[in-house]
Design a protein around this motif. Structure first.
Motif, mmCIF file in Angstrom:
data_model
loop_
_atom_site.group_PDB
_atom_site.id
_atom_site.type_symbol
_atom_site.label_atom_id
_atom_site.label_comp_id
_atom_site.label_asym_id
_atom_site.label_seq_id
_atom_site.Cartn_x
_atom_site.Cartn_y
_atom_site.Cartn_z
ATOM 1 N N GLU A 405 -65.691 30.366 -1.810
ATOM 2 C CA GLU A 405 -64.652 30.750 -1.003
ATOM 3 C C GLU A 405 -65.401 30.443 0.464
ATOM 4 O OE1 GLU A 405 -61.692 32.375 1.453
ATOM 5 O OE2 GLU A 405 -61.461 31.981 -0.782
ATOM 6 N N ASP A 406 -66.760 30.928 0.641
ATOM 7 C CA ASP A 406 -67.284 30.707 1.907
ATOM 8 C C ASP A 406 -67.581 29.303 2.271
ATOM 9 O OD1 ASP A 406 -67.050 33.426 2.578
ATOM 10 O OD2 ASP A 406 -69.295 33.812 1.756
ATOM 11 N N GLN A 407 -67.882 28.472 1.047
ATOM 12 C CA GLN A 407 -68.449 27.217 1.153
ATOM 13 C C GLN A 407 -66.907 26.353 1.375
ATOM 14 O OE1 GLN A 407 -70.960 25.254 0.737
ATOM 15 N NE2 GLN A 407 -72.209 26.182 -0.418
ATOM 16 N N VAL A 408 -65.860 26.734 1.113
ATOM 17 C CA VAL A 408 -64.702 25.944 1.459
ATOM 18 C C VAL A 408 -64.074 26.382 2.804
ATOM 19 C CG1 VAL A 408 -61.993 25.423 0.793
ATOM 20 C CG2 VAL A 408 -64.065 25.431 -1.022
ATOM 21 N N SER A 409 -64.008 27.681 3.065
ATOM 22 C CA SER A 409 -63.585 28.173 4.307
ATOM 23 C C SER A 409 -64.591 27.848 5.435
ATOM 24 C CB SER A 409 -63.602 29.655 4.276
ATOM 25 O OG SER A 409 -62.755 30.025 3.461
ATOM 26 N N GLY A 410 -65.704 27.634 5.116
ATOM 27 C CA GLY A 410 -66.804 27.275 6.658
ATOM 28 C C GLY A 410 -66.520 25.680 6.945
ATOM 29 N N ARG A 411 -66.292 24.963 5.773
ATOM 30 C CA ARG A 411 -66.460 23.473 5.997
ATOM 31 C C ARG A 411 -64.808 23.183 6.784
ATOM 32 N NH1 ARG A 411 -70.643 21.011 3.466
ATOM 33 N NH2 ARG A 411 -71.946 22.534 2.191
ATOM 34 N N LEU A 412 -63.945 23.854 6.216
ATOM 35 C CA LEU A 412 -62.624 23.881 6.746
ATOM 36 C C LEU A 412 -62.412 24.240 8.172
ATOM 37 C CD1 LEU A 412 -59.867 25.163 4.260
ATOM 38 C CD2 LEU A 412 -60.115 22.764 5.201
ATOM 39 N N GLN A 419 -61.429 18.432 14.530
ATOM 40 C CA GLN A 419 -60.211 17.489 14.673
ATOM 41 C C GLN A 419 -59.507 18.034 15.800
ATOM 42 O OE1 GLN A 419 -59.285 16.717 10.968
ATOM 43 N NE2 GLN A 419 -57.616 15.427 11.238
ATOM 44 N N PHE A 420 -59.386 19.275 15.990
ATOM 45 C CA PHE A 420 -58.516 19.760 17.078
ATOM 46 C C PHE A 420 -59.131 19.215 18.457
ATOM 47 C CE2 PHE A 420 -57.629 22.844 20.503
ATOM 48 C CZ PHE A 420 -56.467 22.978 20.309
ATOM 49 N N ALA A 421 -60.472 19.290 18.641
ATOM 50 C CA ALA A 421 -61.157 18.506 19.777
ATOM 51 C C ALA A 421 -60.763 17.167 20.138
ATOM 52 C CB ALA A 421 -62.642 18.952 19.728
ATOM 53 N N SER A 422 -60.810 16.515 18.747
ATOM 54 C CA SER A 422 -60.500 15.022 18.752
ATOM 55 C C SER A 422 -59.105 14.892 19.183
ATOM 56 C CB SER A 422 -60.930 14.479 17.415
ATOM 57 O OG SER A 422 -62.303 14.713 17.113
ATOM 58 N N ALA A 449 -53.163 21.809 16.245
ATOM 59 C CA ALA A 449 -54.030 22.899 15.254
ATOM 60 C C ALA A 449 -53.453 22.871 13.864
ATOM 61 C CB ALA A 449 -53.687 24.391 16.022
ATOM 62 N N LEU A 450 -52.218 22.771 13.852
ATOM 63 C CA LEU A 450 -51.547 22.769 12.330
ATOM 64 C C LEU A 450 -51.891 21.361 11.792
ATOM 65 C CD1 LEU A 450 -48.040 24.182 13.100
ATOM 66 C CD2 LEU A 450 -50.140 25.478 12.029
ATOM 67 N N GLY A 451 -51.937 20.274 12.687
ATOM 68 C CA GLY A 451 -52.170 19.191 11.888
ATOM 69 C C GLY A 451 -53.634 18.854 11.698
ATOM 70 N N SER A 452 -54.458 19.551 12.304
ATOM 71 C CA SER A 452 -55.891 19.410 12.049
ATOM 72 C C SER A 452 -56.333 20.113 10.977
ATOM 73 C CB SER A 452 -56.756 19.814 13.126
ATOM 74 O OG SER A 452 -56.541 19.270 14.406
ATOM 75 N N TYR A 453 -55.576 21.434 10.785
ATOM 76 C CA TYR A 453 -55.960 22.254 9.630
ATOM 77 C C TYR A 453 -55.414 21.587 8.225
ATOM 78 C CZ TYR A 453 -55.403 26.185 6.252
ATOM 79 O OH TYR A 453 -55.703 26.859 5.119
ATOM 80 N N ALA A 454 -54.167 21.157 8.144
ATOM 81 C CA ALA A 454 -53.276 20.411 6.902
ATOM 82 C C ALA A 454 -54.297 19.164 6.712
ATOM 83 C CB ALA A 454 -51.942 19.955 7.300
ATOM 84 N N GLY A 459 -58.414 16.942 3.112
ATOM 85 C CA GLY A 459 -59.822 16.051 3.048
ATOM 86 C C GLY A 459 -60.764 17.182 2.143
ATOM 87 N N ILE A 460 -61.129 18.199 2.392
ATOM 88 C CA ILE A 460 -61.912 18.785 1.383
ATOM 89 C C ILE A 460 -61.619 18.937 0.000
ATOM 90 C CG2 ILE A 460 -60.923 21.090 1.484
ATOM 91 C CD1 ILE A 460 -64.561 20.643 1.859
ATOM 92 N N PHE A 461 -60.236 18.933 -0.264
ATOM 93 C CA PHE A 461 -60.236 18.731 -1.696
ATOM 94 C C PHE A 461 -60.405 17.530 -2.175
ATOM 95 C CE2 PHE A 461 -56.930 17.556 -4.768
ATOM 96 C CZ PHE A 461 -57.131 18.549 -5.809
ATOM 97 N N PHE A 462 -60.099 16.511 -1.540
ATOM 98 C CA PHE A 462 -60.179 14.825 -1.794
ATOM 99 C C PHE A 462 -61.849 14.799 -2.042
ATOM 100 C CE2 PHE A 462 -59.614 10.380 -1.768
ATOM 101 C CZ PHE A 462 -58.726 10.189 -2.776
ATOM 102 N N GLY A 463 -62.550 15.185 -0.911
ATOM 103 C CA GLY A 463 -64.307 15.293 -0.680
ATOM 104 C C GLY A 463 -64.848 15.834 -1.951
ATOM 105 N N ILE A 464 -64.144 16.959 -2.300
ATOM 106 C CA ILE A 464 -64.640 17.709 -3.482
ATOM 107 C C ILE A 464 -64.462 17.101 -4.727
ATOM 108 C CG2 ILE A 464 -64.680 19.892 -5.016
ATOM 109 C CD1 ILE A 464 -64.207 21.303 -2.368
#
Length: 550
Positions: A405-412, A419-422, A449-454, A459-464
């Motif tokens: 949970e922490d691994q995924v949440s931290g990287r997210l 991405q929001f800053a970009s 914010a919504l687009g960066s999160y989605a 990305g994390i799912f595909f990267g895993i």
């Protein structure tokens, strides 16, 4: 004979590892990326083929008809040399100095000059193949309109090979001497990565700059040829050989190719000694670098997010590849708008009088939110390469007592913030065009914010699912990563399909009054779907993490 067999074996190894092995990376189910690789390369080939077809129609055929075939060939030779310099410099440095390959080969009973030759030739072979693919379609107008003969065709092939050998030889001499002098200097690797990324970005923007009205008169045929002759004097040989009769041209070009091959081989002995000295100097300095970090009483999620973002910010290759679009797209928009300053006033007046077009400010609020949502979602998320960037340190993730949970949440979290800053540059630009309307700025911030999160969730799912852990330098992690390429294609396809669905809805409804309701429903569904994907990412990490190996 053994030394040539040795060189052949080293070349086969380098070509396989750099070009073929990444496409054969097995999946968890025992398959490979072969089908996706063929599909992606086919799309790229069709796109580049179309651009080259336009170039042939617009320039090569007219110039061949006007008797300027030698100008066409000189430009071709010049651009081949430029391509070799731009696209092989990073490969040469990374393969020799920032890869463990040379260090592993040194204790083996292998000739040192063969190590040098395999690295240099392995880096330039893709450029050689691409130059031949580009040259073949060019031959047909030259045969038809410039009477290119059979012997002249091979003369040009021989000269092109000589041109590439000469360019790569000079380039390798410069790079090896430079690394011998500065290898081990603190921050050199990051500086080189930043410089390479800036050059690639400038090369990407160059056509846009060249086509601007105030610059178009500078870029003409005479100035282009002058530039090529000044920086690549070897193209003068092409003029002389092309003006000769067939057989003398054929034998002279063949003699030049043999001579360049002999010179490269002869210089490989002293250059390999300098190269190895630079490699050892780099490795000694690298072994002295230790990073001490203080223990801070912060949450695991925040620590992982901070680690991921700092890793990207401190590594220029990561930063420029993952954040390049955030400033390149606004710059391209600015180029197109500022060609005529009155365009700004027209756009600002349009937003001031938007209600006269039947589009109230609330609908425009959601229109900006969706536009920036898609923009933020289009950019490559940090989370896509978060696992990949661990590389050979993946064992740390496997041994630390950190929950999935922490691994995924931290990287997210880190990916969403980055991405929001970009997305802020495009938000600032749009805010200026809308005269900094507070309502529109708020909508764009929410959309980002919504687009960066989605995007980060997907990305994390595909990267895993498809990490690339067996890389030797940062370029391979983010730039030469086939997973990133496929994710980009899928992102474009999803955005295109969603845009088409929106178009069909409005076309059938015939009204924009319901726009805000459709936008709200769409964003709610996307967020719900993202939450489900995030839960799947945790399950996938739990299944895959123990099996990861670099």
């Amino acid at each position: 004979m053994d030394k040539f067999l040795e060189l052949k074996t080293l070349l086969k190894k380098d070509i396989y590892l750099n070009l073929i092995a990444p496409l054969k990376k097995p999946s968890k189910n025992g398959g490979s990326f072969k089908a996706l690789a063929i599909f992606g390369l086919a799309l790229l080939f069709v796109y580049l083929g179309f651009l080259y077809f336009v170039l042939i129609l617009a320039f090569i055929i007219p110039m061949s008809k006007n008797g300027e075939s030698n100008t066409v060939l000189m430009a071709f030779f010049g651009f081949v040399s430029i391509g070799v310099i731009i696209f092989t410099s990073a490969n040469i440095i990374s393969k020799i100095y920032y890869s463990k390959d040379v260090e592993i080969l040194l204790p083996l009973p292998i000739r040192r000059n063969n190590i040098y030759l395999s690295k240099i030739l392995g880096s330039v072979i893709p450029s050689l193949v691409i130059s031949f693919i580009i040259f073949v379609p060019m031959v047909f107008p030259l045969i038809r309109f410039a009477n290119l003969s059979f012997f002249k065709f091979f003369s040009i092939i021989f000269l092109n090979l000589s041109n590439i050998i000469f360019t790569i030889l000079i380039l390798s001499i410069i790079l090896i001497l430079f690394m011998m002098a500065f290898a081990g200097v603190g921050g050199l690797k990051n500086l080189l990565q930043a410089l390479g990324s800036i050059i690639i970005i400038c090369t990407t923007l160059l056509p846009q700059i060249m086509t601007r009205s105030e610059n178009s008169n500078i870029i003409n045929e005479n100035n282009l040829l002058h530039f090529i002759k000044l920086f690549f004097p070897q193209v003068h040989l092409l003029n002389k050989v092309y003006g000769m009769s067939d057989l003398p041209a054929f034998f002279l070009s063949f003699f030049i190719l043999i001579a360049m091959t002999i010179i490269l081989y002869a210089l490989s002995f002293p250059l390999s000694k300098i190269m190895i000295a630079g490699v050892l100097k780099t490795n000694i300095q690298s072994s002295r670098v230790w990073h001490s970090r203080e223990n801070k009483n912060t949450s695991i999620v925040l620590s992982l997010a901070k680690k991921d973002v700092i890793n990207v910010l401190k590594t220029p290759v990561y930063f420029f590849n993952l954040a390049a679009s955030s400033f390149m797209i606004p710059i391209l928009i600015l180029f197109s708008i500022f060609k005529r300053m009155e365009n700004i006033s027209i756009i600002q007046n349009f937003f001031d009088n938007i209600e006269s077009y039947g589009f109230d400010k609330i609908n425009l609020f959601f229109a900006f939110m969706l536009a920036v949502f898609f923009y933020a979602a289009f950019m490559t998320p940090l989370s896509l390469t978060s696992i990949t960037r661990e590389g050979k340190n993946i064992y740390i993730m496997q041994t630390l007592p950190i929950s999935y949970e922490d691994q995924v949440s931290g990287r997210l979290l880190g990916s969403t913030i980055f991405q929001f800053a970009s997305a802020l540059p495009i938000i600032i630009l749009l805010s200026y065009l809308t005269k900094f309307n507070t309502l529109y700025i708020l909508s764009m911030l929410i959309g980002a914010a919504l687009g960066s999160y989605a995007s980060s969730v997907f990305g994390i799912f595909f990267g895993i699912k498809y990490p690339k852990l067996n890389w030797e330098n940062p370029q391979e992690a983010v730039k030469k990563n086939f997973t990133v390429f496929i994710f980009g294609i899928l992102s474009m396809a999803v955005i295109a399909i969603n845009s088409f669905i929106f178009y069909l809805i409005f076309k059938n409804l015939g009204s924009i009054i319901v726009f805000k309701f459709i936008a709200i429903v769409y964003l709610v569904l996307i967020m719900l779907f993202s939450t489900a994907i995030k839960n799947q990412a945790k399950i996938s990490l739990k299944e895959n993490l123990p099996e990861y190996s670099a």
